[in-house]
Scaffold this motif. Structure first.
Motif, short mmCIF file in Angstrom:
data_model
loop_
_atom_site.label_atom_id
_atom_site.label_comp_id
_atom_site.label_asym_id
_atom_site.label_seq_id
_atom_site.Cartn_x
_atom_site.Cartn_y
_atom_site.Cartn_z
N VAL A 4 -43.88 -62.38 -4.91
CA VAL A 4 -42.96 -61.64 -5.77
C VAL A 4 -41.71 -61.35 -4.94
N VAL A 5 -40.56 -61.83 -5.40
CA VAL A 5 -39.31 -61.61 -4.66
C VAL A 5 -38.90 -60.16 -4.86
N VAL A 6 -38.51 -59.51 -3.77
CA VAL A 6 -38.17 -58.08 -3.84
C VAL A 6 -36.71 -57.91 -4.26
N THR A 7 -36.50 -57.01 -5.22
CA THR A 7 -35.12 -56.78 -5.66
C THR A 7 -34.82 -55.28 -5.65
N ASP A 8 -35.78 -54.45 -5.25
CA ASP A 8 -35.54 -53.01 -5.29
C ASP A 8 -34.78 -52.53 -4.05
N LYS A 9 -34.76 -51.23 -3.83
CA LYS A 9 -33.90 -50.70 -2.77
C LYS A 9 -34.38 -51.10 -1.35
N ARG A 10 -35.58 -51.67 -1.26
CA ARG A 10 -36.04 -52.09 0.07
C ARG A 10 -35.24 -53.27 0.63
N VAL A 11 -34.34 -53.83 -0.19
CA VAL A 11 -33.43 -54.86 0.34
C VAL A 11 -32.25 -54.19 1.05
N GLU A 12 -32.14 -52.86 0.92
CA GLU A 12 -31.10 -52.12 1.67
C GLU A 12 -31.63 -51.87 3.08
N PRO A 13 -30.78 -52.09 4.10
CA PRO A 13 -31.25 -51.94 5.49
C PRO A 13 -31.96 -50.61 5.79
N ALA A 14 -31.36 -49.49 5.40
CA ALA A 14 -31.96 -48.19 5.77
C ALA A 14 -33.30 -48.00 5.07
N ALA A 15 -33.36 -48.41 3.80
CA ALA A 15 -34.62 -48.25 3.05
C ALA A 15 -35.69 -49.18 3.61
N HIS A 16 -35.28 -50.38 4.03
CA HIS A 16 -36.29 -51.29 4.59
C HIS A 16 -36.82 -50.76 5.92
N LYS A 17 -35.91 -50.20 6.72
CA LYS A 17 -36.36 -49.63 8.01
C LYS A 17 -37.36 -48.49 7.73
N ALA A 18 -37.03 -47.63 6.78
CA ALA A 18 -37.93 -46.51 6.43
C ALA A 18 -39.27 -47.05 5.93
N PHE A 19 -39.23 -48.14 5.18
CA PHE A 19 -40.46 -48.75 4.66
C PHE A 19 -41.32 -49.28 5.83
N ILE A 42 -41.34 -48.29 8.93
CA ILE A 42 -41.90 -47.13 9.67
C ILE A 42 -43.08 -46.54 8.88
N ALA A 43 -42.92 -46.43 7.57
CA ALA A 43 -44.02 -45.90 6.74
C ALA A 43 -45.24 -46.81 6.83
N GLU A 44 -45.02 -48.13 6.85
CA GLU A 44 -46.13 -49.08 6.98
C GLU A 44 -46.81 -48.93 8.35
N MET A 45 -46.00 -48.71 9.40
CA MET A 45 -46.58 -48.51 10.74
C MET A 45 -47.52 -47.30 10.70
N ASN A 46 -47.07 -46.23 10.07
CA ASN A 46 -47.87 -45.00 10.00
C ASN A 46 -49.11 -45.19 9.14
N LYS A 47 -48.96 -45.98 8.07
CA LYS A 47 -50.09 -46.22 7.17
C LYS A 47 -51.15 -47.12 7.84
N LEU A 48 -50.68 -48.14 8.57
CA LEU A 48 -51.63 -49.11 9.13
C LEU A 48 -52.36 -48.61 10.37
N LYS A 49 -51.73 -47.71 11.12
CA LYS A 49 -52.33 -47.26 12.39
C LYS A 49 -53.77 -46.75 12.19
N PRO A 50 -53.99 -45.77 11.30
CA PRO A 50 -55.38 -45.31 11.14
C PRO A 50 -56.31 -46.38 10.56
N VAL A 51 -55.76 -47.26 9.70
CA VAL A 51 -56.59 -48.33 9.11
C VAL A 51 -57.07 -49.26 10.22
N ILE A 52 -56.14 -49.64 11.12
CA ILE A 52 -56.48 -50.55 12.21
C ILE A 52 -57.44 -49.86 13.19
N GLU A 53 -57.17 -48.59 13.46
CA GLU A 53 -58.06 -47.87 14.38
C GLU A 53 -59.47 -47.78 13.81
#
Ligand code: ASP
Length: 330
Positions: free
Chosen positions: A295-310, A312-323
């Motif tokens: 699915v091609v992304v067209t929402d605000k995550r194509v904006e640099p700041a929003a993608h960076k925030a996304f 970082i949020a994924e890093m925080n979400k995945l850390k406990p899952v991976i641990e």
């Protein structure tokens, strides 16, 4: 004399302004793919290169450079150290956010070593097996794994890759961490060859790599990793989700993004982001990606700041899952 100095200063300023605006230069823009050619990350990068070239008025030459190894971290490190002039970019997936939790030491700093240009697509994953497996549905497949504990192997694209992450989460969810040996490849294109050839038993990989092989009957598909069934996907709509197979909360979708080395000039980043946005609206690009289940992304995550925030949020979400799934890399 004073007048000469003023003229010289004006000429220097003009030259500097021209040097800054001279992007892209005659040198090609390299899209670094941290995995082998022919795999899902390579696929999206090649389609994107073509769409961005068109978006920049055919004004830029794009080349795709495959720098694989160490689950993608070698290619990522190469981009982190590249000249920040817009001519070396990185196309990478969820591994951007997973690797910091999977590795004790990385050869780059997350999230600081990069400029975030934007997100590209989201891609479901599939649990697939070699054609010779006796199982024909997910239940039988899981039973087969339990009955053959210790004798099977699972391919992935190196520690920190999406296939590694998916395998890790899935093996932990079915409580079969010791049931199989992991076999790393430089990407899931070579891993797929080994699977089709029957040298490895199973893999979890993006639909952008598995669709054609499932369709041709060269591999067996057992389940999809998304929380919801892929009802709009002609090929995969009838395959169960892992949640439907009893793996509570299992929900994994891979995303790809575009990055530049830290310090790339804002004007260059703006130009690249504009080209990215146009590329994501290119009907050819959309058709190719959708045909492979992305699915091609067209929402605000194509904006640099929003993608960076996304990210970082994924890093925080995945850390406990991976641990929770067990840390596998140094
Ligand atoms: N799909 C691969 C992964 O598992 C990467 C690739 O070859 O594109 O991360």
């Amino acid at each position: 004399m004073k007048r000469l100095l003023v003229l010289a200063a004006a000429a220097t300023a003009m030259f500097a302004a021209h040097a800054q605006s001279a992007f892209p230069s005659s040198k090609p823009i390299s899209l670094v793919v941290p995995f082998a050619a022919g795999g899902p990350t390579d696929r999206v990068a090649r389609d994107l290169a073509e769409a961005m070239r068109k978006a920049m008025g055919g004004n830029a030459n794009f080349v795709v450079e495959n720098v694989n190894g160490a689950g993608g971290t070698i290619g990522v490190a190469k981009v982190a150290r590249a000249a920040p002039d817009g001519h070396t970019l990185l196309v990478h997936h969820i591994g951007m956010a997973a690797a910091p939790a999977l590795y004790r030491k990385l050869p780059y700093k997350m999230p600081d070593d990069f400029e975030y240009l934007g997100m590209i697509n989201e891609v479901p994953m599939t649990i697939i097996g070699k054609p010779q497996l006796p199982a024909n549905n997910y239940r039988d497949f899981e039973n087969y794994i339990r009955a053959n504990s210790g004798k099977l192997n699972i391919a992935h694209a190196g520690l920190g890759s999406a296939s590694h992450l998916c395998g890790l989460m899935w093996q932990s969810a079915i409580k079969a961490k010791d049931a199989m040996t992991t076999i790393p490849f430089g990407g899931t294109a070579p891993a797929m060859n080994a699977l089709v050839g029957g040298q490895v038993d199973m893999m979890c990989d993006q639909t952008t790599n598995t669709t054609g092989q499932i369709e041709a009957g060269r591999v067996k598909a057992f389940a999809v990793t998304t929380a919801k069934p892929l009802s709009n996907n002609k090929l995969l709509k009838d395959y169960p989700t892992l949640q439907e197979m009893g793996l509570k909360g299992f929900d994994l979708t891979i995303w790809h993004g575009l990055y530049a080395p830290k310090g790339t000039p804002p004007a260059v980043l703006a130009q690249l982001n504009t080209a990215l946005k146009a590329a994501l609206k290119d009907p050819d690009f959309i058709k190719k990606q959708e045909g492979l289940g992305a699915v091609v992304v067209t929402d605000k995550r194509v904006e640099p700041a929003a993608h960076k925030a996304f990210v970082i949020a994924e890093m925080n979400k995945l850390k406990p899952v991976i641990e929770a799934a067990g840390k596998f890399a140094d």
